[in-house]
Design a protein around this motif. Structure first.
Motif, PDB file in Angstrom:
ATOM      1  N   GLU A  81       0.835  -1.196   0.000  1.00 17.24           N
ATOM      2  CA  GLU A  81       0.000   0.000   0.000  1.00 17.24           C
ATOM      3  C   GLU A  81       0.878   1.257   0.000  1.00 17.24           C
ATOM      4  OE1 GLU A  81      -2.953   0.199   2.987  1.00 17.24           O
ATOM      5  OE2 GLU A  81      -3.786  -1.809   2.573  1.00 17.24           O
ATOM      6  N   ILE A  88       2.437   4.470   3.456  1.00 14.13           N
ATOM      7  CA  ILE A  88       2.490   3.868   4.794  1.00 14.13           C
ATOM      8  C   ILE A  88       3.761   4.370   5.480  1.00 14.13           C
ATOM      9  CG2 ILE A  88       2.568   1.747   6.139  1.00 14.13           C
ATOM     10  CD1 ILE A  88      -0.030   2.153   4.642  1.00 14.13           C
ATOM     11  N   ASN A 133       0.539  -3.060   4.818  1.00 14.87           N
ATOM     12  CA  ASN A 133      -0.602  -2.171   5.030  1.00 14.87           C
ATOM     13  C   ASN A 133      -0.389  -1.424   6.347  1.00 14.87           C
ATOM     14  OD1 ASN A 133      -1.537  -3.956   7.156  1.00 14.87           O
ATOM     15  ND2 ASN A 133      -2.332  -5.294   5.536  1.00 14.87           N
ATOM     16  N   LYS A 134      -1.375  -0.703   6.776  1.00 14.73           N
ATOM     17  CA  LYS A 134      -1.230   0.106   7.977  1.00 14.73           C
ATOM     18  C   LYS A 134      -1.080  -0.739   9.239  1.00 14.73           C
ATOM     19  CE  LYS A 134      -3.807   4.111   6.272  1.00 14.73           C
ATOM     20  NZ  LYS A 134      -4.973   5.013   6.502  1.00 14.73           N
TER      21      LYS A 134
END
Length: 420
Positions: free
Chosen positions: A314, A317, A352-353
């Motif tokens: 993503e 980040i 991802n986060k």
């Protein structure tokens, strides 16, 4: 639970048990004392009554001198009644309310006549006395409990304030900082002793920490020079055309050992600095861009092994972390995934986060995955790696508050880092 509250809880519990048992015991003791007093009064009245019966010839004259609590009647001479004490209820008043009495009953031969004597004393005043004492005892106990709790409540705020201040200072104390602990004295002797002991201990720990840090840095620095000299000499020797094959192999073996020692020294030095929290300066670092950059640097190795790379990264980040630390973290993970992969294997990266997940094919593990996070632990002892890469990764995650896990399933090595 706080110590003071725990002490208060135990104190109240024990106090309740003691109070209940002592109240029951006190009630029966008071009751027995009252009964003994009434019994003595009845015996004294009996003796007085017998004297009167011996003097008075008419029974009615004796009855007139006493209250209705006295009953006397003549019984057969052969009938004998020993002294008997007992509690009884007598209905008194219009409503016929039962009043508790203490009764003494006996027979006595006087002037040739056998008298059956019954004496009674009211117990209602004594019962009221016992009830009043019991109520007063409960009330006093209640006041004591309330008073002690108020003392504990305000005492915790006032008397324990230096202790909590000491805890706050200890929680913010760091060995790597040169600032002394410097706990201030209080009005309580025990806390003064504690603060003095902690001050001395902190000072000694800081001194030992600085000595150990200087030793590690000096040892690491001093090792670099001889290692560099050895490597340069070996470079010269290995280029000699007059070397035999045996000599060349020996020098190559030494060269590999020196390289390994150099890597070990660098890794140990880095691990020590991480443990000492020397990389405390933080900034927002784009993990997305960092991973892409690291993958570009490893493109040659990835192509050489023919790895099938799958990226699910993503954008945007970021982490608030020291840039050098996070570069070391990502570099170690990616290099391990490439280095220990098989030819034409799979290499997957997910970001991802919440987490970073790296999966790669490789040989099955011969040891527990958790042990690979320990220092100098390797799945294969023939590897030229010093066995500190995952230890460095683990230490970084611990200090940054990340959760890291390593597992081998479905023929894949999976490392997951969860960001908090």
């Amino acid at each position: 639970m706080k110590l003071q509250k725990k002490i208060s809880r135990y104190f109240i519990t024990v106090s309740l048990i003691v109070f209940i048992l002592s109240s029951i015991a006190s009630y029966f003791v008071l009751k027995n004392l009252v009964l003994d007093e009434v019994n003595e009064t009845l015996i004294a009245e009996k003796n007085d009554l017998i004297l009167q019966l011996k003097k008075e010839k008419k029974l009615q004259n004796v009855l007139n001198n006493h209250t209705s609590r006295l009953e006397i009647r003549i019984i057969e001479n052969g009938e004998k009644v020993n002294e008997q004490f007992k509690d009884t209820l007598i209905n008194i008043g219009e409503k016929g309310e039962g009043i508790p009495f203490r009764q003494l009953k006996l027979s006595e031969m006087i002037n040739g006549k056998n008298y059956l004597i019954t004496l009674r004393r009211s117990l209602i005043e004594r019962e009221d006395l016992i009830t009043g004492i019991s109520v007063m005892t409960v009330f006093i106990f209640f006041l004591i409990i309330v008073g002690l709790n108020l003392i504990n409540y305000y005492g915790e705020k006032k008397w324990w304030k230096p202790f909590y201040k000491t805890l706050n200072q200890l929680s913010g104390f760091r060995l790597e900082q040169k600032k002394k602990l410097n706990l201030q004295p209080s009005q309580i002797d025990e806390f003064n002793i504690l603060n003095k002991t902690l001050n001395n201990m902190a000072e000694k720990l800081q001194e030992d920490y600085q000595n150990l840090k200087e030793f590690s840095e000096n040892a690491s620095h001093e090792m670099q020079t001889p290692l560099a000299i050895i490597r340069s000499k070996l470079d010269v020797m290995i280029q000699e055309k007059s070397l035999s094959e045996k000599q060349f192999n020996l020098i190559s073996s030494i060269y590999q050992a020196v390289n390994r020692l150099t890597k070990l020294n660098q890794s140990m030095n880095l691990l020590t600095k991480i443990e000492n929290r020397e990389f405390s300066q933080k900034e927002n670092v784009s993990i997305s861009e960092l991973i892409k950059s690291q993958l570009n640097n490893l493109e040659f190795l990835i192509s050489d092994k023919g790895l099938n790379v799958e990226k699910n990264i993503e954008e945007n980040i970021s982490l608030n972390i020291n840039s050098f630390i996070v570069e070391t973290l990502i570099s170690n993970l990616l290099i391990n995934a490439v280095k220990h992969n098989i030819q034409s294997g799979d290499f997957k990266i997910e970001l991802n986060k919440i987490q970073l997940k790296i999966s790669n094919t490789g040989k099955p593990l011969h040891t527990s995955p958790e042990k690979l996070f320990e220092r100098f632990k390797k799945d294969s002892q023939t590897s030229d790696s010093p066995g500190l890469g995952l230890s460095i990764v683990k230490k970084i995650c611990e200090q940054e508050g990340y959760n890291i896990s390593y597992k081998y399933e479905d023929k894949l090595h999976k490392i997951e880092i969860h960001f908090n």
